[in-house]
Design an enzyme around this catalytic site. Structure first.
Site, PDB file in Angstrom:
ATOM      1  N   GLU A   1       0.899  -1.166   0.000  1.00 41.24           N
ATOM      2  CA  GLU A   1       0.000   0.000   0.000  1.00 41.24           C
ATOM      3  C   GLU A   1       0.931   1.208   0.000  1.00 41.24           C
ATOM      4  O   GLU A   1       1.568   1.514   1.006  1.00 41.24           O
ATOM      5  CB  GLU A   1      -0.888  -0.083   1.242  1.00 41.24           C
ATOM      6  CG  GLU A   1      -2.159   0.689   1.095  1.00 41.24           C
ATOM      7  CD  GLU A   1      -1.996   2.061   1.650  1.00 41.24           C
ATOM      8  OE1 GLU A   1      -1.725   2.974   0.831  1.00 41.24           O
ATOM      9  OE2 GLU A   1      -2.108   2.231   2.854  1.00 41.24           O
TER      10      GLU A   1
ATOM     11  N   CYS B   1      -1.979   8.852   2.664  1.00 39.96           N
ATOM     12  CA  CYS B   1      -1.757   8.376   1.294  1.00 39.96           C
ATOM     13  C   CYS B   1      -2.952   8.682   0.384  1.00 39.96           C
ATOM     14  O   CYS B   1      -2.796   8.830  -0.816  1.00 39.96           O
ATOM     15  CB  CYS B   1      -1.435   6.888   1.301  1.00 39.96           C
ATOM     16  SG  CYS B   1      -2.645   5.937   2.236  1.00 39.96           S
TER      17      CYS B   1
HETATM   18  P1  NAD Z   1      10.695   6.609   3.532  1.00 40.83           P
HETATM   19  O1  NAD Z   1      10.520   6.248   2.132  1.00 40.83           O
HETATM   20  O2  NAD Z   1      12.078   6.690   4.076  1.00 40.83           O
HETATM   21  O3  NAD Z   1       9.914   5.597   4.502  1.00 40.83           O
HETATM   22  C1  NAD Z   1       8.548   5.292   4.354  1.00 40.83           C
HETATM   23  C2  NAD Z   1       8.220   4.257   5.433  1.00 40.83           C
HETATM   24  O4  NAD Z   1       8.934   3.065   5.174  1.00 40.83           O
HETATM   25  C3  NAD Z   1       8.649   4.658   6.842  1.00 40.83           C
HETATM   26  O5  NAD Z   1       7.678   4.233   7.739  1.00 40.83           O
HETATM   27  C4  NAD Z   1       9.949   3.922   7.082  1.00 40.83           C
HETATM   28  O6  NAD Z   1      10.125   3.577   8.463  1.00 40.83           O
HETATM   29  C5  NAD Z   1       9.777   2.678   6.262  1.00 40.83           C
HETATM   30  N1  NAD Z   1      11.001   2.188   5.664  1.00 40.83           N
HETATM   31  C6  NAD Z   1      11.988   2.895   5.107  1.00 40.83           C
HETATM   32  N2  NAD Z   1      12.925   2.076   4.609  1.00 40.83           N
HETATM   33  C7  NAD Z   1      12.499   0.818   4.865  1.00 40.83           C
HETATM   34  C8  NAD Z   1      13.006  -0.459   4.572  1.00 40.83           C
HETATM   35  N3  NAD Z   1      14.139  -0.643   3.880  1.00 40.83           N
HETATM   36  N4  NAD Z   1      12.305  -1.535   4.984  1.00 40.83           N
HETATM   37  C9  NAD Z   1      11.131  -1.392   5.635  1.00 40.83           C
HETATM   38  N5  NAD Z   1      10.603  -0.214   5.934  1.00 40.83           N
HETATM   39  C10 NAD Z   1      11.273   0.877   5.543  1.00 40.83           C
HETATM   40  O7  NAD Z   1       9.972   7.956   3.693  1.00 40.83           O
HETATM   41  P2  NAD Z   1       9.498   8.859   4.901  1.00 40.83           P
HETATM   42  O8  NAD Z   1      10.351  10.080   4.935  1.00 40.83           O
HETATM   43  O9  NAD Z   1       9.308   8.121   6.187  1.00 40.83           O
HETATM   44  O10 NAD Z   1       8.080   9.238   4.308  1.00 40.83           O
HETATM   45  C11 NAD Z   1       8.087   9.979   3.108  1.00 40.83           C
HETATM   46  C12 NAD Z   1       7.248   9.399   2.045  1.00 40.83           C
HETATM   47  O11 NAD Z   1       6.768   8.110   2.335  1.00 40.83           O
HETATM   48  C13 NAD Z   1       6.010  10.241   1.891  1.00 40.83           C
HETATM   49  O12 NAD Z   1       6.268  11.296   1.013  1.00 40.83           O
HETATM   50  C14 NAD Z   1       5.021   9.288   1.343  1.00 40.83           C
HETATM   51  O13 NAD Z   1       5.150   9.252  -0.046  1.00 40.83           O
HETATM   52  C15 NAD Z   1       5.448   7.960   1.835  1.00 40.83           C
HETATM   53  N6  NAD Z   1       4.597   7.453   2.906  1.00 40.83           N
HETATM   54  C16 NAD Z   1       3.471   6.810   2.526  1.00 40.83           C
HETATM   55  C17 NAD Z   1       2.636   6.326   3.491  1.00 40.83           C
HETATM   56  C18 NAD Z   1       1.367   5.613   3.125  1.00 40.83           C
HETATM   57  O14 NAD Z   1       0.467   5.538   3.946  1.00 40.83           O
HETATM   58  N7  NAD Z   1       1.274   5.007   1.940  1.00 40.83           N
HETATM   59  C19 NAD Z   1       2.935   6.501   4.836  1.00 40.83           C
HETATM   60  C20 NAD Z   1       4.114   7.166   5.184  1.00 40.83           C
HETATM   61  C21 NAD Z   1       4.948   7.627   4.198  1.00 40.83           C
END
Ligand code: NAD
Length: 488
Positions: free
Chosen positions: A262, A296
């Site tokens: 998701e 999202c």
């Molecule tokens: P990010 O891409 O670093 O991380 C997104 C999420 O994934 C975080 O919760 C992080 O803890 C987790 N994550 C990161 N690397 C991972 C890995 N290798 N394995 C497992 N989990 C991992 O970004 P961020 O700065 O935390 O959030 C920014 C972007 O993420 C937002 O702009 C948005 O696009 C997206 N986001 C989407 C949702 C959603 O509900 N779909 C939620 C949070 C963030």
């Protein structure tokens, strides 16, 4: 007798210590990674703990593997009773849990409490839906053969959840997998593990057997790699960015493990000329700035018919600037801070870039100093060259452009590789039906801002992911099918 004037109560900033939960035991993390719970409204560190070591991640997966056979064999009715009891405990403790969620994530207290109560409904729905994972009887070619199709739990699941909905997202994955008979290792976001741990505590107090659910966090990349590599893990479920989702899906694909993803969105909102603006604006505005836009399914690209563009922008801008931005525990606050410094920096940069590209700032609400606050912002006439027209803003930013024809509106709605949620406002049924067929997204709402229901699938298409959470589809995602041919 006249009522005494109400004395403001000091806000408690005490939160539980972040721990791990492995094989039915609460343990301290043993890695060198320090986890700090930071209040996004003040930047203050509220609590500290340590992340999981490699050995602890392995222990969590091993515990989930050991617990699987007995949990899968437990009648769905009995599993459901444990889940229902946990929901009752969370509901009874909603005020305290909402306070902790607001402190670790930033959203206003009322939103946090609504998230907890809504999550309890999801738990209860999953608890019941586990009892309805029916198979089917296939008409047989031979009179002495019966062909059955049965759904079985896929096995231990590794779940990864982000920081924007610290309860709803873990609840979807934990209770969806457990209701289907799977065991689970969850890695909540390092920023917001406390709310996830509260779910675990409620399940533990409701009699969840040791090993069925385990919680680890720390080095997100190292933990996800280790869990996906572990042969005991049979499925992954991830919510987060498209960038990370793609990496995890590639890894899961190499290991031939099922994956539900998701991911990001950039939701279009098409407002036709005949839309009821009085009804549309308050609803869509409330969703836009809910959780400071960090959702999202947040409505992002407003595609408004040119004839109603000016009144739409005026109404939207007025309501946006009337929001009261402040700490989530302040009763007057209607929009809290961004959850972390990364989002606050990103929003400033996206606005600056759009203005440089030629966009107009139609409204920008004020925001307090300190913490990660940003005012609700409305941009209009944004050129497609602006980064924000392709990057998910994930913040309190609305983008409003105009359209002339139906085809133009649909082309803009489908322009991006995302396809999670979309919204359409029109009083014309034909318009609604044509749009429903034309829009490429997993969910579409007409004359409403609501696309998420416990009973219905929640998920996206294209780069917004694959598979669903919620609905019977959500539970089916935690199962594999087996064909059983019985001959006599
Ligand atoms: P990010 O891409 O670093 O991380 C997104 C999420 O994934 C975080 O919760 C992080 O803890 C987790 N994550 C990161 N690397 C991972 C890995 N290798 N394995 C497992 N989990 C991992 O970004 P961020 O700065 O935390 O959030 C920014 C972007 O993420 C937002 O702009 C948005 O696009 C997206 N986001 C989407 C949702 C959603 O509900 N779909 C939620 C949070 C963030």
């Amino acid at each position: 007798m006249s009522a005494l004037p109400r004395t403001p109560q000091p806000v408690s900033t005490t939160v539980p210590k972040p721990q791990l939960y492995i094989d039915g035991k609460w343990v301290e993390g043993e890695s060198t990674i320090e986890i700090a719970i930071v209040d996004p409204a003040t930047g203050a560190t509220l609590a500290k703990g340590r992340g999981a070591s490699d050995a602890q991640v392995d222990a969590a997966a091993a515990a989930a593997a050991r617990a699987f056979a007995a949990w899968a064999a437990m009648p769905a009715y009995d599993r459901g009773q444990i889940l229902r009891s946990a929901a009752a405990k969370l509901r009874a403790n909603a005020d305290e849990l909402a306070r902790v969620m607001t402190l670790e994530q930033g959203k206003p207290f009322a939103e946090a409490k609504a998230e907890i109560l809504g999550s309890c409904e999801i738990i209860e729905w999953n608890a019941d839906e586990g009892r309805r994972l029916y198979g089917r009887l296939v008409p047989s070619r031979q009179s002495n053969v019966q062909v059955q199709v049965v759904h079985e739990p896929v096995g231990p699941v590794a779940a990864f959840t982000p920081w924007n909905f610290p309860m709803t997202t873990p609840v979807r994955k934990i209770t969806g997998s457990l209701a289907a008979g799977c065991t689970c290792v969850i890695k909540p976001a390092e920023e917001t593990p406390l709310t996830c741990l509260a779910i675990v505590r409620a399940l533990e107090e409701s009699g969840l057997p040791a090993g069925v659910l385990n919680v680890v966090y720390g080095d997100a990349a190292a933990i996800s790699t280790r869990l996906i590599d572990n042969p005991a893990i049979r499925k992954i479920s991830f919510t987060g960015s498209t960038r990370v989702g793609r990496m995890l899906a590639e890894h899961a694909g190499r290991m031939l493990k099922k994956a539900t993803l998701e991911l990001g969105g950039h939701a279009p909102v098409v407002v036709f000329e005949d839309a009821d603006l009085e009804r549309a604006v308050p609803q869509i505005m409330a969703l836009k700035y809910k959780n400071a836009g960090q959702i999202c399914i947040s409505p992002t690209r407003f595609i408004v018919h040119e004839k109603i563009f000016a009144p739409f922008v005026e109404r939207f801008a007025n309501t946006a600037t009337s929001l009261k931005v402040g700490p989530g525990l302040d009763e007057k606050t209607t929009m809290g801070p961004l959850a972390n410094g990364r989002r606050a920096t990103a929003i400033t940069s996206l606005i600056d870039d759009a203005v440089k590209a030629g966009a107009t700032i139609a409204a920008q609400g004020s925001a307090p100093e300190g913490g990660h606050f940003r005012g609700p912002t409305v941009l209009t006439k944004i050129p497609l060259t602006a980064r924000v027209m392709t990057e998910e803003p994930f913040g309190p930013l609305a983008l409003v452009n105009s359209f002339k024809t139906f085809d133009e509106a649909m082309a803009e709605a489908n322009r991006l590789p995302y396809g999670l949620a979309s919204y359409v406002f029109t009083r014309d049924l034909a318009n609604a039906q044509r749009s429903a067929a034309a829009i490429e997204s997993g969910m579409v709402a007409f004359n409403s801002a609501r696309v998420a229901w416990p009973e219905a699938p929640f998920g996206g298409v294209k780069d917004s992911g694959s598979g669903s959470e919620g609905g019977s589809e959500g539970l089916e995602g935690y199962t594999v099918t087996k064909t059983v041919s019985l001959s006599w």
